[in-house]
Design a protein around this motif. Structure first.
Motif, short mmCIF file in Angstrom:
data_model
loop_
_atom_site.label_atom_id
_atom_site.label_comp_id
_atom_site.label_asym_id
_atom_site.label_seq_id
_atom_site.Cartn_x
_atom_site.Cartn_y
_atom_site.Cartn_z
N TYR A 7 0.69 -1.39 0.13
CA TYR A 7 -0.02 -0.04 0.00
C TYR A 7 0.70 1.21 -0.12
CZ TYR A 7 -3.16 -3.72 1.78
OH TYR A 7 -3.88 -4.72 1.75
N ALA A 13 -4.32 8.94 -6.22
CA ALA A 13 -4.09 7.25 -6.82
C ALA A 13 -2.81 7.51 -7.58
CB ALA A 13 -5.11 6.71 -7.62
N GLU A 15 -1.16 5.21 -10.31
CA GLU A 15 -1.26 3.96 -11.17
C GLU A 15 0.21 3.91 -11.81
OE1 GLU A 15 -4.63 3.82 -13.95
OE2 GLU A 15 -5.98 5.15 -12.52
N VAL A 52 -5.60 9.35 -0.07
CA VAL A 52 -5.73 8.35 -1.13
C VAL A 52 -4.81 6.98 -0.71
CG1 VAL A 52 -5.86 7.43 -3.45
CG2 VAL A 52 -6.75 9.82 -2.56
N SER A 54 -3.17 3.93 -2.55
CA SER A 54 -3.16 2.99 -3.86
C SER A 54 -2.72 1.36 -3.28
CB SER A 54 -1.97 3.48 -4.82
OG SER A 54 -2.41 4.87 -5.14
N TYR A 147 -0.32 -2.26 -10.11
CA TYR A 147 -1.40 -1.40 -9.66
C TYR A 147 -2.82 -2.21 -9.68
CZ TYR A 147 -5.06 2.39 -8.96
OH TYR A 147 -5.94 3.09 -8.47
N SER A 150 -7.37 1.67 -5.93
CA SER A 150 -7.13 2.64 -4.90
C SER A 150 -8.30 3.08 -4.21
CB SER A 150 -6.43 4.16 -5.55
OG SER A 150 -7.41 4.79 -6.21
#
Length: 153
Positions: A7, A13, A15, A52, A54, A147, A150
């Motif tokens: 994480y 987010a 990506e 956030v 991800s 990825y 998120s």
């Protein structure tokens, strides 16, 4: 099959991961930092207005050079001190180990300023709450992060 899920806590987010050149004096040097502890990533994200996390699956190949600190030892402390002083000359792709959080950082700073010796620093560090950070330090290591999604905190 994923070796692990990691994480990354931040303000957006992520990506496409990248190694951002900027503040190089982090625990394990310049890199893309993640953790295996979801709650820890959420704490990292809470430092921002937009929060956030991800989520990535990690698939590691055996050719990567990985250093793992299982405990907060003299070797761990020396490694962090070298990274924070920008004197790290290691060539690890990935470094994993404990985070020098606020309490840990205070101990590291006392040691850095030579106000306590290494044995005292290690003694104090043994009582801190466990945590974990993973620093992906090379472009090749980032290729192993995939990825997934998120979410906002």
């Amino acid at each position: 099959m994923a070796i692990m899920t990691v994480y990354h806590g931040g303000y957006q987010a992520v990506e496409k991961t990248e190694i951002r050149k900027g503040r190089n004096t982090k625990d394990f040097g310049t890199g893309f930092y993640c953790t295996i502890i979801k709650e820890q990533a959420q704490r990292w994200a809470r430092r921002y207005d937009t929060k956030v996390v991800s989520v990535y699956d990690v698939y590691l190949k055996p050719d990567l050079k990985i250093k793992e600190f299982k405990d907060m030892t003299e070797e761990w402390l020396d490694f962090i001190m070298n990274c924070r002083r920008e004197k790290d000359d290691s060539d690890y792709d990935i470094v994993m180990g404990g985070v020098a959080n606020d309490k840990v950082f205070n101990t590291v700073e006392l040691y850095f300023d030579q106000l306590i010796d290494k044995n005292e620093a290690i003694s104090r560090l043994k009582y801190e709450k466990p945590n974990m950070q993973i620093c992906f330090r090379t472009e090749e290591s980032l290729e192993h992060l995939h990825y997934e999604r998120s979410f906002e905190v």
